[in-house]
Design an enzyme around this catalytic site. Structure first.
Site, short mmCIF file in Angstrom:
data_model
loop_
_atom_site.label_atom_id
_atom_site.label_comp_id
_atom_site.label_asym_id
_atom_site.label_seq_id
_atom_site.Cartn_x
_atom_site.Cartn_y
_atom_site.Cartn_z
N HIS A 69 162.79 39.56 -105.57
CA HIS A 69 163.30 38.38 -104.87
C HIS A 69 162.51 37.15 -105.34
O HIS A 69 161.32 37.25 -105.63
CB HIS A 69 163.15 38.57 -103.36
CG HIS A 69 163.85 37.51 -102.59
ND1 HIS A 69 163.29 36.28 -102.37
CD2 HIS A 69 165.07 37.48 -102.00
CE1 HIS A 69 164.14 35.54 -101.68
NE2 HIS A 69 165.24 36.23 -101.44
N GLY B 63 170.16 35.91 -96.14
CA GLY B 63 168.86 35.75 -95.48
C GLY B 63 169.04 35.30 -94.04
O GLY B 63 169.31 36.11 -93.15
N GLY B 64 168.91 34.02 -93.82
CA GLY B 64 168.92 33.44 -92.47
C GLY B 64 170.04 33.96 -91.57
O GLY B 64 169.79 34.34 -90.42
N GLU C 27 170.87 34.84 -107.06
CA GLU C 27 170.45 33.91 -106.02
C GLU C 27 169.82 32.66 -106.64
O GLU C 27 168.63 32.67 -106.98
CB GLU C 27 169.41 34.57 -105.11
CG GLU C 27 169.92 35.80 -104.39
CD GLU C 27 169.11 36.08 -103.13
OE1 GLU C 27 169.71 36.13 -102.06
OE2 GLU C 27 167.88 36.21 -103.22
N GLY D 201 167.79 29.41 -98.43
CA GLY D 201 167.20 28.85 -97.22
C GLY D 201 167.32 27.34 -97.11
O GLY D 201 166.69 26.72 -96.26
N SER E 133 172.11 30.84 -98.88
CA SER E 133 172.82 30.13 -97.81
C SER E 133 174.25 30.62 -97.57
O SER E 133 175.14 29.84 -97.26
CB SER E 133 172.80 28.61 -98.05
OG SER E 133 171.47 28.13 -98.08
N GLU F 292 161.22 34.80 -103.80
CA GLU F 292 160.01 34.53 -103.00
C GLU F 292 158.86 35.42 -103.45
O GLU F 292 157.70 35.01 -103.44
CB GLU F 292 160.32 34.73 -101.50
CG GLU F 292 161.19 33.58 -100.97
CD GLU F 292 162.09 33.95 -99.81
OE1 GLU F 292 161.90 35.01 -99.18
OE2 GLU F 292 163.02 33.16 -99.54
N ASN G 7 168.84 40.32 -95.72
CA ASN G 7 167.43 40.29 -96.12
C ASN G 7 166.68 39.62 -94.98
O ASN G 7 166.74 38.41 -94.82
CB ASN G 7 167.28 39.50 -97.43
CG ASN G 7 165.83 39.27 -97.80
OD1 ASN G 7 164.93 39.89 -97.23
ND2 ASN G 7 165.60 38.40 -98.77
N TRP G 8 166.01 40.44 -94.20
CA TRP G 8 165.35 39.92 -92.99
C TRP G 8 164.09 39.13 -93.31
O TRP G 8 163.55 38.46 -92.45
CB TRP G 8 165.02 41.08 -92.04
CG TRP G 8 166.20 41.67 -91.35
CD1 TRP G 8 167.52 41.52 -91.65
CD2 TRP G 8 166.16 42.52 -90.19
NE1 TRP G 8 168.31 42.22 -90.78
CE2 TRP G 8 167.49 42.85 -89.87
CE3 TRP G 8 165.13 43.06 -89.42
CZ2 TRP G 8 167.82 43.68 -88.80
CZ3 TRP G 8 165.45 43.88 -88.35
CH2 TRP G 8 166.79 44.18 -88.04
N LYS G 9 163.58 39.29 -94.52
CA LYS G 9 162.32 38.62 -94.92
C LYS G 9 161.20 38.99 -93.94
O LYS G 9 161.20 40.10 -93.42
CB LYS G 9 162.54 37.11 -95.02
CG LYS G 9 163.76 36.78 -95.90
CD LYS G 9 163.83 35.37 -96.36
CE LYS G 9 165.06 35.21 -97.25
NZ LYS G 9 165.16 33.89 -97.86
P1 PGA Z 1 169.35 32.57 -97.28
O1 PGA Z 1 168.43 33.60 -98.09
O2 PGA Z 1 170.65 33.24 -97.00
O3 PGA Z 1 168.57 32.25 -96.05
O4 PGA Z 1 169.53 31.37 -98.17
C1 PGA Z 1 169.00 34.45 -99.06
C2 PGA Z 1 167.92 35.29 -99.68
O5 PGA Z 1 166.79 34.80 -99.85
O6 PGA Z 1 168.15 36.47 -100.00
#
Ligand code: PGA
Length: 249
Positions: free
Chosen positions: A95, A234-235, A167, A173, A213, A97, A10-12
């Site tokens: 998601h 994500g990251g 999640e 994050g 994470s 966010e 997930n590149w956000k």
């Molecule tokens: P993260 O994000 O791996 O940076 O914790 C995961 C996500 O939001 O899908």
């Protein structure tokens, strides 16, 4: 039959179209795998370039969001047809966010899930509890509610193909991963909920990822759990480490 692992990045809100192509060129050789399905969920504006860049590889492209109407006066939104025509085959829905910053609710998630299936897109449906909810001991109740609403009017045939990403919000994050036991407990509860809503066959077929994470150091332990079928990352999906997560064994 054993379920295949699915690892999605997930590149956000990262990477311009030019940067997306560069990153894909770097990651391509690292994420090659016969055993794991690999998806890059990228910003909508990057989709055409990303689709072109992954041609001839095992990588699939997904969107990070989608609107639930077909077209019309919804300034700034992206329609399902646009995503399909651009060549993406997956879409992240709900998601945390988007729920937190863009007012998405369980009801809009459900509408988007139904739309995604209508257009042949595979939804990656996100759910997760806050730290407060975990401390209150209501995690499982909360997740079950999110799942039940997300799957309203989704048929068994559609549900079989869905991906659910568990999640925990407190793990996204933050560098704070759920322990593999915590993650398994909830992923198992999700599978039980799907079994109640549909049947054993659907529950066994559906893909349930863990996200929050995930990194090269913890992927193997998380993915070894019986009800964790891969991860939403994500990251670490923006780094060469993503290759290690895909090839976690
Ligand atoms: P993260 O994000 O791996 O940076 O914790 C995961 C996500 O939001 O899908």
């Amino acid at each position: 039959m054993a379920r295949r692992k699915v690892v999605a990045g997930n590149w956000k809100m990262n990477m311009t179209p030019t940067q997306a192509v560069e990153l894909i060129e770097t990651l391509k050789p690292l994420v090659a795998s016969d055993e794991v399905d690999v998806i890059f969920c990228v910003p909508a504006i990057d989709i055409p370039a990303a689709v072109e860049a992954v041609k001839g590889t095992n990588i699939k492209i997904g969107a990070e969001n989608m609107y639930f109407e077909e077209k019309g006066a919804y300034t700034g939104e992206i329609a399902p047809d646009m995503i399909v025509d651009a060549g993406a085959t997956y879409v992240i829905i709900g998601h945390s966010e988007r729920r937190e910053y863009f007012a998405e609710t369980d009801e809009t998630v459900n509408k988007k899930v139904l739309k995604a299936f209508e257009h042949g897109l595979t939804p990656i449906i996100c759910c997760g509890e806050s730290l407060k909810q975990r401390e209150q001991g209501i995690t499982i109740d909360w997740i079950r509610q999110q799942i039940k609403i997300a799957f309203l009017e989704v048929t068994a045939e559609q549900a079989k193909k869905a991906i659910i990403a568990y999640e925990p919000i407190w793990a996204i994050g933050t560098g704070k991963t759920a322990t593999s036991d915590q993650a398994e407990e909830v992923c198992f509860a999700i599978r039980c909920c799907i079994k109640e809503l549909y049947n054993e066959e659907v529950a066994e077929a559906i893909t349930i990822q863990y996200g929050g994470s995930v990194n090269a150091g913890n992927a193997a332990e998380l993915f070894a759990k019986p009800d964790i079928d891969g991860g939403l990352v994500g990251g670490a999906s923006l780094k060469p480490d993503f290759g290690k997560i895909v090839n976690y064994k």
